[in-house]
Motif scaffolding. Structure first.
Motif, PDB file in Angstrom:
ATOM      1  N   UNK A 280      95.083  48.664  38.639  1.00 20.97           N
ATOM      2  CA  UNK A 280      96.253  47.895  39.113  1.00 20.97           C
ATOM      3  C   UNK A 280      95.904  46.761  40.072  1.00 20.97           C
ATOM      4  N   UNK A 281      94.812  46.065  39.803  1.00 17.22           N
ATOM      5  CA  UNK A 281      94.473  44.887  40.595  1.00 17.22           C
ATOM      6  C   UNK A 281      95.284  43.686  40.101  1.00 17.22           C
ATOM      7  N   UNK A 282      95.586  42.740  40.991  1.00 17.75           N
ATOM      8  CA  UNK A 282      96.367  41.563  40.582  1.00 17.75           C
ATOM      9  C   UNK A 282      95.615  40.690  39.570  1.00 17.75           C
ATOM     10  N   UNK A 283      96.346  39.882  38.837  1.00 20.60           N
ATOM     11  CA  UNK A 283      95.771  39.053  37.773  1.00 20.60           C
ATOM     12  C   UNK A 283      94.706  38.096  38.304  1.00 20.60           C
ATOM     13  N   UNK A 284      94.884  37.603  39.536  1.00 24.31           N
ATOM     14  CA  UNK A 284      93.928  36.647  40.093  1.00 24.31           C
ATOM     15  C   UNK A 284      92.557  37.288  40.312  1.00 24.31           C
ATOM     16  N   UNK A 285      92.517  38.611  40.504  1.00 22.00           N
ATOM     17  CA  UNK A 285      91.236  39.319  40.669  1.00 22.00           C
ATOM     18  C   UNK A 285      90.564  39.531  39.310  1.00 22.00           C
ATOM     19  N   UNK A 286      91.382  39.771  38.293  1.00 22.62           N
ATOM     20  CA  UNK A 286      90.863  40.034  36.946  1.00 22.62           C
ATOM     21  C   UNK A 286      90.424  38.753  36.261  1.00 22.62           C
ATOM     22  N   UNK A 287      91.121  37.645  36.547  1.00 19.88           N
ATOM     23  CA  UNK A 287      90.918  36.379  35.833  1.00 19.88           C
ATOM     24  C   UNK A 287      89.458  35.891  35.762  1.00 19.88           C
ATOM     25  N   UNK A 288      88.689  35.930  36.861  1.00 18.79           N
ATOM     26  CA  UNK A 288      87.295  35.450  36.772  1.00 18.79           C
ATOM     27  C   UNK A 288      86.455  36.209  35.754  1.00 18.79           C
ATOM     28  N   UNK A 289      86.654  37.503  35.646  1.00 15.05           N
ATOM     29  CA  UNK A 289      85.871  38.306  34.708  1.00 15.05           C
ATOM     30  C   UNK A 289      86.333  38.098  33.270  1.00 15.05           C
ATOM     31  N   UNK A 290      87.638  37.862  33.088  1.00 14.42           N
ATOM     32  CA  UNK A 290      88.135  37.501  31.758  1.00 14.42           C
ATOM     33  C   UNK A 290      87.544  36.164  31.327  1.00 14.42           C
ATOM     34  N   UNK A 291      87.418  35.246  32.293  1.00 15.64           N
ATOM     35  CA  UNK A 291      86.859  33.921  31.994  1.00 15.64           C
ATOM     36  C   UNK A 291      85.383  34.027  31.630  1.00 15.64           C
TER      37      UNK A 291
ATOM     38  N   UNK B 226      77.586  29.508  20.272  1.00 20.45           N
ATOM     39  CA  UNK B 226      76.944  28.212  20.029  1.00 20.45           C
ATOM     40  C   UNK B 226      75.428  28.376  19.898  1.00 20.45           C
ATOM     41  N   UNK B 227      74.843  29.236  20.736  1.00 19.18           N
ATOM     42  CA  UNK B 227      73.390  29.459  20.682  1.00 19.18           C
ATOM     43  C   UNK B 227      72.956  30.107  19.370  1.00 19.18           C
ATOM     44  N   UNK B 228      73.886  30.819  18.713  1.00 16.69           N
ATOM     45  CA  UNK B 228      73.547  31.515  17.462  1.00 16.69           C
ATOM     46  C   UNK B 228      73.595  30.600  16.237  1.00 16.69           C
TER      47      UNK B 228
ATOM     48  N   UNK C  78      74.614  40.492  28.554  1.00 19.83           N
ATOM     49  CA  UNK C  78      74.790  41.543  29.560  1.00 19.83           C
ATOM     50  C   UNK C  78      75.966  41.220  30.479  1.00 19.83           C
ATOM     51  N   UNK C  79      76.009  39.979  30.961  1.00 20.45           N
ATOM     52  CA  UNK C  79      77.106  39.561  31.850  1.00 20.45           C
ATOM     53  C   UNK C  79      78.439  39.550  31.111  1.00 20.45           C
TER      54      UNK C  79
ATOM     55  N   UNK D 191      81.213  32.994  28.263  1.00 25.81           N
ATOM     56  CA  UNK D 191      79.852  33.392  27.899  1.00 25.81           C
ATOM     57  C   UNK D 191      79.787  33.775  26.420  1.00 25.81           C
ATOM     58  N   UNK D 192      80.866  34.371  25.907  1.00 20.48           N
ATOM     59  CA  UNK D 192      80.922  34.694  24.482  1.00 20.48           C
ATOM     60  C   UNK D 192      80.874  33.435  23.638  1.00 20.48           C
TER      61      UNK D 192
END
Length: 234
Positions: free
Chosen positions: A47-58, A69-71, A31-32, A63-64
């Protein structure tokens, strides 16, 4: 005491049973992961800066990888389920065929997905990793198609059964309520499967969906999985 009331509340015990299952933890992470995929797309589109997007990309990436690994090893479960379905003498022929196809599709997907883990984790790069991942998506897609067909066929069967029920009789009323529960469960699974189809179909180029739609679809199917697992651990 308030602390005791919270600690010993039945909901806390239910939560602990839920997170004690690998499936429960996987559905929460999923979900996350997919919500982060959607939200990263949304932030980029606004149009948010890369530093705002980076945590969600991470979050999406890490998590993927954790879920991958869990699979590991879960393919055996699906190979066994395929063999069990193939040996069944009492199952409806259409549902039996769909069950075998679904389980073999999932088993193949998980087998190929496991092979690509070392490359995805940066442990051992593989030249064929991208091709194997595409084949994994193709197997997942096939499994989901079989499950979607099974869901639609089950709804048709339930509709036929409902036509033969006399709702003026006590037994008919009980049977009708049972059919409603079965139909609701089938509809929910069908929604989940259709949403899941967005992920491999987009990765394989069968559909032209952006990360926002894929992320939303994955989030919806993940929440359905969270709810189903939560009910099972009640």
């Amino acid at each position: 005491m308030v602390a005791d009331a919270v600690i010993y509340h039945p909901s806390v015990a239910h939560y602990l049973r839920f997170v004690a299952t690998t499936v429960g933890r996987d559905k929460l992470l999923r979900t996350l992961q997919y919500f982060s995929r959607f939200y990263a797309w949304y932030l980029l589109r606004t149009n948010n800066p890369a530093r705002v997007v980076a945590p969600f990309e991470a979050i999406k990436k890490q998590f993927g990888l954790t879920r991958k690994a869990l699979r590991i090893g879960k393919n055996v479960e699906h190979f066994k389920a395929a063999a069990t379905a193939a040996d069944s003498k009492s199952m409806d022929p259409v549902l039996k065929y769909c069950a075998v196809g679904r389980q073999l599709g999932y088993a193949t997907y998980l087998s190929l997905d496991t092979i690509t883990y070392l490359d995805a984790a940066g442990i051992r790069p593989m030249a064929s990793a991208k091709r194997l991942q595409q084949e994994a998506y193709r197997a997942w897609f096939v499994g989901l198609v079989f499950n979607t067909v099974a869901g639609a066929y089950t709804l048709w069967q339930l509709w036929q059964r409902e036509q033969s029920i006399d709702k003026n009789e006590g037994e008919g009323v009980v049977e009708s309520k049972k059919l409603v529960r079965e139909r609701n469960a089938t509809n929910l699974q069908l929604i989940s499967d259709i949403c899941d189809l967005a992920v491999p179909s987009s990765a394989l180029g069968y559909t032209n969906l952006d990360d926002g739609l894929v992320g939303l679809a994955g989030t919806v199917s993940s929440l359905v999985g969270v709810w189903a697992t939560w009910k099972k651990t009640a």
